[in-house]
Scaffold this active site. Structure first.
Site, PDB file in Angstrom:
ATOM      1  N   HIS A  52      70.511  45.675  26.835  1.00 54.84           N
ATOM      2  CA  HIS A  52      71.539  45.806  27.867  1.00 54.84           C
ATOM      3  C   HIS A  52      72.682  44.899  27.418  1.00 54.84           C
ATOM      4  O   HIS A  52      72.947  43.859  28.010  1.00 54.84           O
ATOM      5  CB  HIS A  52      70.955  45.349  29.203  1.00 54.84           C
ATOM      6  CG  HIS A  52      71.781  45.707  30.392  1.00 54.84           C
ATOM      7  ND1 HIS A  52      73.035  46.262  30.302  1.00 54.84           N
ATOM      8  CD2 HIS A  52      71.529  45.591  31.720  1.00 54.84           C
ATOM      9  CE1 HIS A  52      73.511  46.464  31.522  1.00 54.84           C
ATOM     10  NE2 HIS A  52      72.613  46.069  32.397  1.00 54.84           N
TER      11      HIS A  52
ATOM     12  N   ARG B  10      75.114  48.064  40.556  1.00 56.71           N
ATOM     13  CA  ARG B  10      75.851  46.934  40.023  1.00 56.71           C
ATOM     14  C   ARG B  10      76.521  47.259  38.697  1.00 56.71           C
ATOM     15  O   ARG B  10      77.732  47.134  38.557  1.00 56.71           O
ATOM     16  CB  ARG B  10      74.863  45.798  39.832  1.00 56.71           C
ATOM     17  CG  ARG B  10      75.419  44.546  39.234  1.00 56.71           C
ATOM     18  CD  ARG B  10      74.269  43.558  39.087  1.00 56.71           C
ATOM     19  NE  ARG B  10      73.401  43.693  40.244  1.00 56.71           N
ATOM     20  CZ  ARG B  10      73.717  43.236  41.448  1.00 56.71           C
ATOM     21  NH1 ARG B  10      74.839  42.581  41.617  1.00 56.71           N
ATOM     22  NH2 ARG B  10      72.918  43.433  42.467  1.00 56.71           N
ATOM     23  N   THR B  11      75.750  47.700  37.734  1.00 59.00           N
ATOM     24  CA  THR B  11      76.302  47.931  36.398  1.00 59.00           C
ATOM     25  C   THR B  11      77.335  49.058  36.439  1.00 59.00           C
ATOM     26  O   THR B  11      78.427  48.939  35.885  1.00 59.00           O
ATOM     27  CB  THR B  11      75.173  48.286  35.407  1.00 59.00           C
ATOM     28  OG1 THR B  11      74.214  47.234  35.414  1.00 59.00           O
ATOM     29  CG2 THR B  11      75.717  48.464  34.006  1.00 59.00           C
TER      30      THR B  11
ATOM     31  N   LYS C 121      68.240  71.097  34.185  1.00 58.43           N
ATOM     32  CA  LYS C 121      68.375  72.415  33.575  1.00 58.43           C
ATOM     33  C   LYS C 121      67.901  72.374  32.124  1.00 58.43           C
ATOM     34  O   LYS C 121      68.097  73.322  31.380  1.00 58.43           O
ATOM     35  CB  LYS C 121      69.821  72.894  33.650  1.00 58.43           C
ATOM     36  CG  LYS C 121      70.290  73.155  35.081  1.00 58.43           C
ATOM     37  CD  LYS C 121      71.734  73.604  35.102  1.00 58.43           C
ATOM     38  CE  LYS C 121      72.260  73.680  36.540  1.00 58.43           C
ATOM     39  NZ  LYS C 121      73.725  73.735  36.570  1.00 58.43           N
TER      40      LYS C 121
ATOM     41  N   ARG D 255      73.414  54.927  30.858  1.00 59.53           N
ATOM     42  CA  ARG D 255      72.154  54.271  31.208  1.00 59.53           C
ATOM     43  C   ARG D 255      71.051  55.320  31.170  1.00 59.53           C
ATOM     44  O   ARG D 255      71.216  56.438  31.660  1.00 59.53           O
ATOM     45  CB  ARG D 255      72.208  53.653  32.602  1.00 59.53           C
ATOM     46  CG  ARG D 255      70.793  53.305  33.094  1.00 59.53           C
ATOM     47  CD  ARG D 255      70.734  52.295  34.161  1.00 59.53           C
ATOM     48  NE  ARG D 255      71.316  51.038  33.751  1.00 59.53           N
ATOM     49  CZ  ARG D 255      71.182  49.913  34.445  1.00 59.53           C
ATOM     50  NH1 ARG D 255      70.493  49.908  35.561  1.00 59.53           N
ATOM     51  NH2 ARG D 255      71.751  48.805  34.035  1.00 59.53           N
TER      52      ARG D 255
END
Lengths: 454, 454, 454
Positions: free
Chosen positions: C134, C55-56, C84, C106
């Site tokens: 958020h 969604r975001t 890595k 995120r």
């Protein structure tokens, strides 16, 4: 479903005239793939893929980019929103609510695209739902046949490989039957067309299966019986007047127009792949059969080793050409769904009425149907194939509904499904009942004068 | 391979003049990264990544977007088409057949990009194939050297860290050798340059390894011997006339122009990382060495802790600048491959002839070579390094072919590979044989007058 | 942090005037989502997602595409560069170095976006950092309230569900408090607002928690106590003069303006979901409560079953509308961050000063704070909430710093944090000390005249 919104859930959603109009549009796009970026600027497609795929996803995204649109990609839906417990209905309502202008959906459950189309505010395109349908692959395949052979009606098309789990094959045979092509099945033993597909071919498209003379196909059909599906409707080209005459049935195999191979769908076999040795294989030797002399060889790809690489340079092999046609045909589909091209074709004529299941448990018995894998935001649906005896199919996955009893929500009577009284039940009043106990539990009583059922 | 199609599989595919022309183009792009969107509108690149990567993939995709093109992304190829059993050859034929106009490929198997280039209808760019090559990283590195130092010829470049598994290093040393730079190797003990790389440097580029005075590098080289690779060809800058004179060999270490660190490629070590304590580390202390006073510090990134963060603000540290140059250099590569810019440079001069292996098993012994990891659509290839004794390299992974016997497909004689008679075998008639038994099995008989071999 | 660069790490980064200006811009974009492709052509956003999200990510990417920009997607960062061993600081330096013009991040660790903003050469937008904040979801939520109710000040907003782990809730309550809304908390028992959030609400925004009369909310609050957070500053609308008067506290629940549900953040519960039966649920029955008659129902989505589908057609349910507003509000955020629109609003007024921890171990005790999960390129930071007693919060994750002793790097004295002498320590000279032993080890001696501490 929002009124007026176009979806492509099943190949049935398009009339034959619309399909041919899409072919004309695709041919136009193919003439100069890079010349159409003015068609969809500012529009966005979202690829929502709950099963991995490269080919289908990339060809849709390429088509959208070539139309000048933008692309949102969710290639691993299973591990993102779905892992937080979101329902498919919610996902498409959100993504279709301003994020994207069209949704391209791939899902492991049969009927997922139908469900999505009921909730989405924007067009939904089915990019494969479990073993059910894959209509855009079918359009690509039909388009290829049409380009290579100039027509589809009356062509002799051999389908070979895993005919049971290949959604590509299912959408394809329905469309071939509607177009009046003759279909010969050469499956891996144990992987024949599913009964619900054969039944639908017969009931809706008047196609009769007869046993064909597999020996005419030489090495290809060695291990298999061939089943020949021939259209029987008067207005269609009918090659057989006497279906029991196997000698006659052998006739069309003298000239096969197209041979369509498909890979074993092992990811859906649940571990039992059958006898891999018996899987039909195609190579120079098999293609030496006289009846295949002029046959084009098609495959939806990816292939494993069912077509050997010695066929790659054979001029009859057109599977890579076929794959490349996925882009222009999907440009046509996207431009059509987004309302950027008009098809001068009459709308759908097939009976597409779905009825909700109003009472009792979900009558669909297919464990991978979306009506069973999604616990929320799903009302089971059915489609009526015949009224006496009552025969119905799940509105999502198309599997037959096997309940032996049916009831009427108005009279609260129940009957065996072949009782003459069922003819009087209106389709939207029908309910499906497993047995007398379930009927009683839901408040139905026997409508027959004889002893109560159950 | 389609004639006339450009690929970038190996840094060898570009002449020195072409490389310099790409640098000029990149410098032009870098002047205004956002001013070139008119170059590739309507064109599409496809990132086919069989190994995860962020940096390389994003820099290619950024470059394509900045050129105005579109991007298709398959970041997890391993889990999609490949899981359905598709061969790389089929994948590139499909993706190159209208989906995309250029393919950017990363793969875990050495030689994968070479294989892809043989089948792809569009240009293939190698974005890393196993431990083999990574030519666009090399171009980025050379471009950075060229911008910082004004030239590459005659520079003293120290390479340090895991020189064995780093594909970046391999492409880089070939190119440094061709440009006539002097190379000093300071590897983690046990992770020296692989023998096939050293052999190729010597055979094709006339580079001689000599032992250098590692103590001049101070703390950096504490645990290592340094190996100095110096160009010996007359037209190249040759610093050493007497390679055994270690005192002389120490001379260039007085002024190192560039110090190139690389991370341990633990994902290719198969669990044995060697002695992590002995891994060369770079910090303010090491950089205090007099010979490193003016050295720029480079790293292909990602780094772990081989460069400590106290170096980040040091003006000699240019690894983030180096990374940012990945975008303009890849813009130049893409625009060149897509035919949107013309390089005023003569074509490739290196011998790039590959011969197919016509008989017998695959002579390549590298287990992660694409010729061995892909079972289908691969014909083993070889490249001839010398005719007497016969010395050849795998055409995919560049590893040496170790077969002790060779045969001629015309005479059906076989010989030891250093027998004078082998000089008469035409390269395209050569076959490689493990021993006399294999030779006999394939129908060859000994061509020597002495007792039969094996 | 580069001077002059805008970031959106916390909702605190925006003044109320800027937030309102963003709403005006978003409303303009929403009027014709497809009419703004001229704003950001040639600009590129990079989605760096270390945690899965659909969604975001898709709403940001849709916003960027609708602005005419390009998008780079790394949806699985955890499995690529991070595998890595690359640090977040290095990743953003590379991606921000020419690849992209703005980074959308995120991450699973609290404070990750703050860390990224310190190193990135381009603006960083926090798209969720652990359980912390958020802010763009909060802007979407506030924007929805503002559109639906015409204002935010003085609204009665009920928050229900998992208030402990929902980062959405945390950013949201800070902003509601700043705007002077009244907040009623109806959490799942055991999942109340975290103490550090309540403390910050009280210390920075003058909000007082009082117990409210939960019975007014009927079935919704059955299992919970409701906590009512009311602004106490004179310039804010204050409904309660006597916080101990619970009868008065019940007053605003007569008319709830918005009811905000949130799902259980089970992925952050570490296996202990509490009593799922007691999770607040919303359906027609709960919404029959008189006080909820005019309340709009909001949810950041995805939902599980905390809002039953019988609410979907209820006109008070606006969660899908709310989701669709994510695109225009993110268009406004991106266009603002990229300098393509000017907000006629004064800059941030909140105290945003962060001080580095100059000595000793990291005083942050939150195990999922980026200052503890990243071992490299992180200098612990703190923010001062009060000088006597010293109360400070981690500059990354905002958790309170619990060290009982503080020292001064100039005098090398240490004190208990409520000793009057601490008022004389300059914030940039403060160090946090666990006990006397640690203090002694770091060279501090007791600054009190009484017996030494520890």
């Amino acid at each position: 479903m929002k009124p007026g919104l176009r979806h492509l859930v099943s190949i049935d959603d398009l009339s034959l005239a619309e399909i041919l109009a899409l072919f004309e549009a695709a041919r136009g796009f193919a003439g100069d793939l890079r010349g159409w970026a003015h068609l969809c600027p500012g529009l966005i497609s979202a690829s929502l893929f709950y099963e991995p795929s490269t080919r289908t996803r990339l060809s849709f995204e390429s088509a959208m980019l070539r139309l000048g649109g933008g692309v949102l990609t969710a290639a691993e839906m299973k591990s993102s929103s779905a892992s937080k417990g979101e329902s498919l209905a919610d996902t498409v309502r959100v993504v279709g609510g301003g994020y994207a202008d069209v949704i391209v959906l791939r899902h492991a459950s049969e009927g997922a695209a139908r469900l999505a189309s009921e909730y989405s505010p924007v067009p939904v395109i089915n990019a494969g739902d479990g073993s059910h349908e894959h209509p855009t692959q079918t359009l690509c395949d039909l388009y290829t046949l049409w380009l290579e052979r100039g027509r589809i009606e009356g062509l002799n098309v051999v389908l070979s490989g895993d005919l049971r789990y290949s959604r590509t094959i299912h959408s394809f045979v329905y469309a071939l039957a509607r177009f009046g092509a003759n279909i010969v099945c050469v499956p891996q033993p144990g992987f024949e067309l599913p009964p619900y597909v054969v039944q639908r071919l017969s009931e809706e498209f008047g196609v009769e299966p007869v046993r064909a003379d597999a020996t005419r196909l030489g090495d290809l059909a060695q291990a298999s019986d061939a089943v020949y599906l021939t259209p029987q409707k008067p207005h269609q080209l009918s090659l057989f007047t006497d279906a029991t005459n196997l000698a006659a049935a052998a006739l069309p195999l003298e000239r096969v127009d197209a041979l369509y191979m498909t890979r074993p769908q092992t990811e859906r076999h649940g571990g039992t792949e059958g006898n891999a040795e018996a899987y039909p294989k195609l190579g120079k030797r098999q293609m030496a059969s006289e009846s295949l002399r002029d046959a084009v060889v098609m495959h939806p790809l990816p292939r494993r080793d069912e077509i050997s690489s010695d066929m790659d340079e054979d001029p009859r092999s057109i599977y890579f050409k076929q794959a490349s046609r996925g882009v222009p045909i999907r440009m046509a589909i996207l431009a059509h769904m987004l309302g950027r091209i008009e098809l001068s074709a009459p709308p759908q004529a097939l009976d597409m009425r779905f009825y909700p299941v109003r009472l009792g448990p979900n009558p669909c018995v297919n464990p991978s149907c979306i009506s069973r894998t999604e616990s929320r935001h799903v009302t089971p649906l059915f489609k009526l194939a015949s009224r006496l005896p009552v025969r119905a199919h799940c509105g999502y996955c198309s599997h037959e509904i096997l309940a032996p009893l049916v009831g009427c929500t108005t009279t609260h009577h129940f009957h065996e499904r072949d009782a003459p009284a069922v003819r009087r039940i209106r389709p939207d009043h029908l309910v499906f009942l497993r047995d007398g106990a379930e009927a009683a539990h839901l408040g139905f009583r026997s409508g027959s004068r004889s002893a109560p059922v159950g």
